[in-house]
Design a protein around this motif. Structure first.
Motif, short mmCIF file in Angstrom:
data_model
loop_
_atom_site.label_atom_id
_atom_site.label_comp_id
_atom_site.label_asym_id
_atom_site.label_seq_id
_atom_site.Cartn_x
_atom_site.Cartn_y
_atom_site.Cartn_z
N ARG A 138 0.83 -1.21 0.00
CA ARG A 138 0.00 0.00 0.00
C ARG A 138 0.87 1.26 0.00
N ASN A 139 1.93 1.26 0.79
CA ASN A 139 2.83 2.40 0.82
C ASN A 139 3.53 2.59 -0.52
N LYS A 190 1.10 4.21 -2.81
CA LYS A 190 0.89 5.62 -2.46
C LYS A 190 1.97 6.50 -3.07
#
Length: 277
Positions: free
Chosen positions: A237-238, A241
């Motif tokens: 997820r990071n 992002k």
């Protein structure tokens, strides 16, 4: 990997660098930070790129004889040479994927048949070779934008050894030759409408296959349990992002009527990172 003859990045005279990433033949199962989600996302591109690079070559070849500018003719030859090398090195990863019992060949055959035997064949029949050129120019914008993001944020830093080198090298060369197909299109088919149609098709095709193949790998991998998936999600997820916002704004630039890939730059960054290999 044998130390390559690293030629400087030159958008006006791209170089064909023949690499030898021997470590790609024996990668660990999760070669990207021991993360199954990002590894299988990358695996999807190892499937997409080899035949995709050959499609790029087939798309530009029908127009080589129509190019009047000698400099552009030479750049097209270098572009073809670079794409051949990219396809070979990404396909080299297939052996490592197969050894873990993953359905690499089934996934690749599905991709090749649906994309190149059905979709692109139909598009070429209906609209002629210029649509393939337009799609390729749009995909080159995507790969160059992703390459620049990857280098700027060092997104390959957690990849295993020669995998990291492969991703950095490919990103550098995508930046180096990013304007070649666009310049061919501007010379033989300078239509804004054609450019936008190609971009729309490229966007749907690229991300549909990238996501579909990634999750096919994840579902087919017996070691990716629900617990493993949840454990790997925060890193993935990071990673997304960091990537999504600059990718969105970078691709939007393609809509400008007076757009040209050289307006974005990135050549100095590519030169700096290529020198580290």
């Amino acid at each position: 990997m044998k130390k390559p003859f690293v030629k400087t990045i030159d958008a006006q005279a791209p170089s064909v660098r023949k690499m030898d990433f021997a470590g790609l033949d024996d990668l660990p199962r999760y070669y990207f930070n021991d993360n199954a989600i990002i590894t299988h996302a990358t695996n999807s591109f190892h499937v997409i790129f080899p035949e995709g690079e050959r499609f790029f070559i087939r798309s530009v070849k029908p127009f080589q004889d129509k190019i009047k500018d000698e400099g552009l003719k030479n750049r097209v030859k270098s572009f073809i040479g670079q794409e051949v090398q990219h396809g070979k090195e990404h396909e080299r990863v297939w052996g490592s994927i197969r050894k873990f019992g993953l359905p690499l060949d089934r996934i690749a055959n599905f991709y090749h048949f649906t994309a190149f035997k059905i979709i692109f064949k139909l598009l070429g029949f209906l609209f002629g070779p210029k649509i393939n050129l337009s799609i390729t120019a749009a995909l080159e914008h995507y790969t160059a934008t992703l390459g620049e993001i990857s280098l700027k944020y060092d997104l390959a830093k957690d990849a295993y050894d020669d995998m990291r080198k492969l991703l950095v090298w490919h990103a550098c060369e995508e930046i180096e030759h990013k304007s070649v197909v666009y310049d061919v299109m501007q010379e033989v088919a300078p239509s804004y409408l054609l450019r936008m149609i190609g971009f729309a098709i490229a966007t749907v095709m690229l991300w549909s296959y990238a996501i579909l193949l990634q999750y096919w790998f994840l579902i087919a991998d017996p070691e990716v349990t629900w617990e493993r998936f949840l454990k790997d999600r925060p890193y993935a997820r990071n990673y997304m992002k960091i990537t999504l916002s600059p990718l969105f704004w970078g691709t939007l630039k393609y809509f400008k009527p007076n757009f040209h890939p050289d307006q974005i730059g990135g050549y100095d960054l590519a030169e700096k990172r290529l020198a580290t290999l």
